[in-house]
Design a protein around this motif. Structure first.
Motif, PDB file in Angstrom:
ATOM      1  N   PHE A 121       0.832  -1.198   0.000  1.00 22.52           N
ATOM      2  CA  PHE A 121       0.000   0.000   0.000  1.00 22.52           C
ATOM      3  C   PHE A 121       0.866   1.247   0.000  1.00 22.52           C
ATOM      4  O   PHE A 121       0.686   2.148  -0.818  1.00 22.52           O
ATOM      5  N   GLU A 122       1.812   1.311   0.933  1.00 20.49           N
ATOM      6  CA  GLU A 122       2.648   2.507   1.068  1.00 20.49           C
ATOM      7  C   GLU A 122       3.467   2.767  -0.195  1.00 20.49           C
ATOM      8  O   GLU A 122       3.533   3.900  -0.675  1.00 20.49           O
ATOM      9  N   ALA A 123       4.070   1.735  -0.747  1.00 17.21           N
ATOM     10  CA  ALA A 123       4.863   1.912  -1.972  1.00 17.21           C
ATOM     11  C   ALA A 123       3.974   2.359  -3.131  1.00 17.21           C
ATOM     12  O   ALA A 123       4.320   3.297  -3.865  1.00 17.21           O
ATOM     13  N   SER A 124       2.819   1.731  -3.296  1.00 15.42           N
ATOM     14  CA  SER A 124       1.909   2.091  -4.395  1.00 15.42           C
ATOM     15  C   SER A 124       1.401   3.520  -4.254  1.00 15.42           C
ATOM     16  O   SER A 124       1.327   4.265  -5.232  1.00 15.42           O
ATOM     17  N   LYS A 125       1.050   3.910  -3.025  1.00 13.22           N
ATOM     18  CA  LYS A 125       0.566   5.280  -2.780  1.00 13.22           C
ATOM     19  C   LYS A 125       1.648   6.302  -3.135  1.00 13.22           C
ATOM     20  O   LYS A 125       1.381   7.299  -3.813  1.00 13.22           O
ATOM     21  N   GLN A 126       2.875   6.024  -2.711  1.00 15.76           N
ATOM     22  CA  GLN A 126       3.952   6.977  -2.972  1.00 15.76           C
ATOM     23  C   GLN A 126       4.317   7.027  -4.460  1.00 15.76           C
ATOM     24  O   GLN A 126       4.675   8.090  -4.977  1.00 15.76           O
ATOM     25  N   LEU A 172      -0.759   7.184 -15.065  1.00 13.28           N
ATOM     26  CA  LEU A 172       0.064   6.338 -14.196  1.00 13.28           C
ATOM     27  C   LEU A 172      -0.256   6.597 -12.721  1.00 13.28           C
ATOM     28  O   LEU A 172      -0.279   5.657 -11.917  1.00 13.28           O
ATOM     29  N   ALA A 173      -0.521   7.848 -12.370  1.00 13.26           N
ATOM     30  CA  ALA A 173      -0.915   8.166 -10.991  1.00 13.26           C
ATOM     31  C   ALA A 173      -2.201   7.419 -10.639  1.00 13.26           C
ATOM     32  O   ALA A 173      -2.305   6.809  -9.566  1.00 13.26           O
ATOM     33  N   GLU A 174      -3.161   7.429 -11.541  1.00  7.43           N
ATOM     34  CA  GLU A 174      -4.433   6.734 -11.300  1.00  7.43           C
ATOM     35  C   GLU A 174      -4.228   5.229 -11.193  1.00  7.43           C
ATOM     36  O   GLU A 174      -4.787   4.574 -10.316  1.00  7.43           O
ATOM     37  N   TYR A 175      -3.414   4.673 -12.062  1.00  9.99           N
ATOM     38  CA  TYR A 175      -3.157   3.235 -12.064  1.00  9.99           C
ATOM     39  C   TYR A 175      -2.608   2.769 -10.707  1.00  9.99           C
ATOM     40  O   TYR A 175      -3.098   1.815 -10.113  1.00  9.99           O
ATOM     41  N   PHE A 176      -1.597   3.471 -10.214  1.00  9.66           N
ATOM     42  CA  PHE A 176      -0.987   3.062  -8.950  1.00  9.66           C
ATOM     43  C   PHE A 176      -1.874   3.407  -7.747  1.00  9.66           C
ATOM     44  O   PHE A 176      -1.856   2.700  -6.738  1.00  9.66           O
ATOM     45  N   ALA A 177      -2.652   4.477  -7.847  1.00  9.16           N
ATOM     46  CA  ALA A 177      -3.593   4.811  -6.772  1.00  9.16           C
ATOM     47  C   ALA A 177      -4.655   3.724  -6.637  1.00  9.16           C
ATOM     48  O   ALA A 177      -5.008   3.317  -5.525  1.00  9.16           O
ATOM     49  N   LYS A 178      -5.155   3.241  -7.752  1.00  7.57           N
ATOM     50  CA  LYS A 178      -6.151   2.167  -7.696  1.00  7.57           C
ATOM     51  C   LYS A 178      -5.538   0.886  -7.129  1.00  7.57           C
ATOM     52  O   LYS A 178      -6.184   0.161  -6.383  1.00  7.57           O
ATOM     53  N   GLY A 179      -4.286   0.633  -7.461  1.00 10.48           N
ATOM     54  CA  GLY A 179      -3.585  -0.518  -6.876  1.00 10.48           C
ATOM     55  C   GLY A 179      -3.435  -0.352  -5.376  1.00 10.48           C
ATOM     56  O   GLY A 179      -3.639  -1.297  -4.608  1.00 10.48           O
ATOM     57  N   ALA A 180      -3.108   0.855  -4.940  1.00  7.47           N
ATOM     58  CA  ALA A 180      -2.976   1.121  -3.502  1.00  7.47           C
ATOM     59  C   ALA A 180      -4.309   0.899  -2.793  1.00  7.47           C
ATOM     60  O   ALA A 180      -4.339   0.352  -1.687  1.00  7.47           O
TER      61      ALA A 180
END
Length: 173
Positions: free
Chosen positions: A43-48, A61-69
């Motif tokens: 979670f922390e890595a994906s959010k950052q 890319l921000a949205e992609y990783f935010a959804k993963g988080a």
């Protein structure tokens, strides 16, 4: 591995938050995500990573990783003592997904909850710290400076706000 993951996230954040070089921080954050074992680490890595891409103006890319988080966050469970901090985390995810109004509402509500268990401040300093980040990313430098100054008033030990304030003041000179 767990210690290395934490180290890599912190190294990435030095570039993203303190030095204002999110592209360089991504190297560390992506490696942290690869090595992450727990949902909290993922979670922390994906959010950052989402935040770094947000700062780099790469909304897809921000949205992609935010959804993963978000997926990792849903597996963490809820810790009521950490609700203000989680609101700040969720606000960042919402911002990265493109829901700026929802992000601002979450941040404005942070000081209406119980204080995080490890916090010694009377008012939530992370609220104004995160608001400053959002205003800075949107280019509203004066509002960002105001928020960072308030964050320092709320927590005199907030080095992150001091660094960000210093960096913004250099920009406007």
């Amino acid at each position: 591995v767990e210690d290395k993951t934490v180290y890599l996230v912190k190294a990435g954040l030095i570039y993203v938050d303190y030095l204002g070089k999110p592209r360089r921080g991504l190297k560390y954050l992506l490696e942290a995500l690869i090595l992450a074992r727990t949902y909290e680490e993922k979670f922390e890595a994906s959010k950052q990573i989402a935040r770094a891409y947000y700062y780099m103006n790469k909304p897809e890319l921000a949205e992609y990783f935010a959804k993963g988080a978000y997926r990792f966050l849903n597996n963490l469970g809820e810790d009521k003592q950490q609700l203000p901090k989680r609101n700040g985390d969720i606000a960042w995810l919402e911002l990265c997904i493109g829901n700026k109004e929802k992000a601002l509402k979450l941040l404005q509500d942070m000081d209406k909850h119980i204080i995080c268990r490890e916090c010694r401040c009377e008012k939530c300093y992370e609220q104004t710290l995160f608001l400053g980040d959002i205003y800075a990313a949107a280019g509203d430098i004066n509002k960002a400076i105001e928020m960072y100054e308030e964050s320092i008033k709320r927590n005199i030990l907030c080095d992150e706000a001091k660094w960000k304030l210093k960096r913004l003041r250099r920009k406007i000179k």
